[in-house]
Design a protein around this motif. Structure first.
Motif, mmCIF file in Angstrom:
data_model
loop_
_atom_site.group_PDB
_atom_site.id
_atom_site.type_symbol
_atom_site.label_atom_id
_atom_site.label_comp_id
_atom_site.label_asym_id
_atom_site.label_seq_id
_atom_site.Cartn_x
_atom_site.Cartn_y
_atom_site.Cartn_z
ATOM 1 N N VAL A 75 0.829 -1.213 0.000
ATOM 2 C CA VAL A 75 0.000 0.000 0.000
ATOM 3 C C VAL A 75 0.858 1.256 0.000
ATOM 4 C CG1 VAL A 75 -2.011 -1.141 1.008
ATOM 5 C CG2 VAL A 75 -0.408 0.048 2.511
ATOM 6 N N VAL A 76 2.026 1.192 0.640
ATOM 7 C CA VAL A 76 2.940 2.345 0.622
ATOM 8 C C VAL A 76 3.518 2.506 -0.784
ATOM 9 C CG1 VAL A 76 5.109 3.269 1.516
ATOM 10 C CG2 VAL A 76 3.476 2.231 3.088
ATOM 11 N N SER A 77 3.974 1.412 -1.383
ATOM 12 C CA SER A 77 4.550 1.462 -2.736
ATOM 13 C C SER A 77 3.551 1.972 -3.766
ATOM 14 C CB SER A 77 5.045 0.083 -3.160
ATOM 15 O OG SER A 77 6.130 -0.304 -2.360
ATOM 16 N N GLU A 78 2.286 1.648 -3.590
ATOM 17 C CA GLU A 78 1.243 2.062 -4.529
ATOM 18 C C GLU A 78 0.799 3.510 -4.332
ATOM 19 O OE1 GLU A 78 -1.931 -0.796 -4.279
ATOM 20 O OE2 GLU A 78 -0.561 -2.459 -4.668
ATOM 21 N N GLY A 79 1.348 4.178 -3.322
ATOM 22 C CA GLY A 79 1.012 5.582 -3.092
ATOM 23 C C GLY A 79 -0.328 5.799 -2.425
ATOM 24 N N LEU A 80 -0.762 4.826 -1.628
ATOM 25 C CA LEU A 80 -2.062 4.925 -0.973
ATOM 26 C C LEU A 80 -1.991 5.509 0.438
ATOM 27 C CD1 LEU A 80 -3.492 1.454 -2.058
ATOM 28 C CD2 LEU A 80 -3.869 3.685 -3.125
ATOM 29 N N VAL A 104 1.629 12.279 -0.259
ATOM 30 C CA VAL A 104 1.828 10.857 -0.541
ATOM 31 C C VAL A 104 3.230 10.456 -0.093
ATOM 32 C CG1 VAL A 104 2.003 9.109 -2.348
ATOM 33 C CG2 VAL A 104 0.248 10.869 -2.499
ATOM 34 N N GLU A 105 3.312 9.327 0.594
ATOM 35 C CA GLU A 105 4.611 8.829 1.061
ATOM 36 C C GLU A 105 4.871 7.467 0.437
ATOM 37 O OE1 GLU A 105 7.974 8.788 1.987
ATOM 38 O OE2 GLU A 105 7.045 10.480 3.032
ATOM 39 N N HIS A 106 5.965 7.352 -0.309
ATOM 40 C CA HIS A 106 6.329 6.097 -0.980
ATOM 41 C C HIS A 106 7.432 5.340 -0.248
ATOM 42 C CE1 HIS A 106 3.928 6.740 -4.593
ATOM 43 N NE2 HIS A 106 4.275 8.011 -4.520
ATOM 44 N N ARG A 107 8.056 5.968 0.751
ATOM 45 C CA ARG A 107 9.173 5.331 1.461
ATOM 46 C C ARG A 107 8.645 4.426 2.572
ATOM 47 N NH1 ARG A 107 12.179 10.661 3.121
ATOM 48 N NH2 ARG A 107 9.996 11.264 3.255
ATOM 49 N N LYS A 108 8.973 3.135 2.470
ATOM 50 C CA LYS A 108 8.517 2.168 3.468
ATOM 51 C C LYS A 108 9.190 2.413 4.817
ATOM 52 C CE LYS A 108 8.360 -0.983 -0.298
ATOM 53 N NZ LYS A 108 9.515 -1.154 -1.129
ATOM 54 N N ARG A 109 10.395 2.915 4.781
ATOM 55 C CA ARG A 109 11.166 3.159 5.997
ATOM 56 C C ARG A 109 11.028 4.596 6.499
ATOM 57 N NH1 ARG A 109 12.627 -1.209 8.796
ATOM 58 N NH2 ARG A 109 13.676 -2.752 7.537
ATOM 59 N N ARG A 118 7.079 10.404 13.294
ATOM 60 C CA ARG A 118 7.436 10.981 14.597
ATOM 61 C C ARG A 118 6.217 11.638 15.250
ATOM 62 N NH1 ARG A 118 13.135 11.199 14.434
ATOM 63 N NH2 ARG A 118 13.941 10.960 12.329
ATOM 64 N N LYS A 119 6.379 12.009 16.518
ATOM 65 C CA LYS A 119 5.305 12.680 17.247
ATOM 66 C C LYS A 119 4.866 13.922 16.482
ATOM 67 C CE LYS A 119 6.638 11.070 21.788
ATOM 68 N NZ LYS A 119 7.166 11.399 23.111
ATOM 69 N N GLY A 120 3.553 14.126 16.421
ATOM 70 C CA GLY A 120 2.992 15.272 15.718
ATOM 71 C C GLY A 120 2.582 14.966 14.291
ATOM 72 N N ASP A 121 3.049 13.827 13.747
ATOM 73 C CA ASP A 121 2.687 13.451 12.381
ATOM 74 C C ASP A 121 1.264 12.912 12.329
ATOM 75 O OD1 ASP A 121 5.186 14.137 11.426
ATOM 76 O OD2 ASP A 121 5.934 12.078 11.317
ATOM 77 N N VAL A 122 0.660 13.022 11.147
ATOM 78 C CA VAL A 122 -0.660 12.447 10.889
ATOM 79 C C VAL A 122 -0.530 11.568 9.650
ATOM 80 C CG1 VAL A 122 -3.056 12.909 10.286
ATOM 81 C CG2 VAL A 122 -1.868 14.406 11.905
ATOM 82 N N VAL A 123 -0.902 10.301 9.797
ATOM 83 C CA VAL A 123 -0.818 9.331 8.708
ATOM 84 C C VAL A 123 -2.240 8.975 8.286
ATOM 85 C CG1 VAL A 123 -0.048 7.011 8.064
ATOM 86 C CG2 VAL A 123 1.372 8.425 9.563
ATOM 87 N N GLU A 124 -2.483 8.958 6.975
ATOM 88 C CA GLU A 124 -3.813 8.626 6.450
ATOM 89 C C GLU A 124 -3.714 7.485 5.459
ATOM 90 O OE1 GLU A 124 -6.354 12.115 5.497
ATOM 91 O OE2 GLU A 124 -4.526 13.220 5.995
ATOM 92 N N PHE A 125 -4.639 6.545 5.573
ATOM 93 C CA PHE A 125 -4.738 5.422 4.644
ATOM 94 C C PHE A 125 -6.202 5.021 4.556
ATOM 95 C CE2 PHE A 125 -4.799 0.674 4.296
ATOM 96 C CZ PHE A 125 -4.530 0.613 2.948
ATOM 97 N N LEU A 126 -6.734 5.067 3.332
ATOM 98 C CA LEU A 126 -8.158 4.820 3.096
ATOM 99 C C LEU A 126 -8.976 5.736 3.992
ATOM 100 C CD1 LEU A 126 -8.151 0.923 2.730
ATOM 101 C CD2 LEU A 126 -8.135 2.634 0.914
#
Length: 68
Positions: free
Chosen positions: A32-37, A44-49, A53-61
């Protein structure tokens, strides 16, 4: 919204997706990371690694993960 308490300096993006149980395994997380989801802080984050960090917001679907 899912709130994830980070006890270390960072967590890798694919590990985060597995820990909060929105993917079933590491292979799915990598795909899902590689596909740009996956978005980190609105981009958009493509880097698996990618180091989340604190304060970040991650979204998926329809999931939104706030890192505290």
């Amino acid at each position: 919204m899912i709130t994830f308490k980070l006890d270390t300096e960072y967590i890798h993006l694919i590990q985060l997706l597995k820990v909060v149980n929105i993917v079933e395994n590491g292979g799915e997380a990598q795909a899902v990371v590689s596909e740009g989801l996956v978005y980190c802080n609105g981009e958009v984050e493509h880097r698996k690694r990618y180091k989340v960090r604190k304060g970040d917001v991650v979204e998926f679907l329809h999931y939104k993960i706030s890192i505290i």
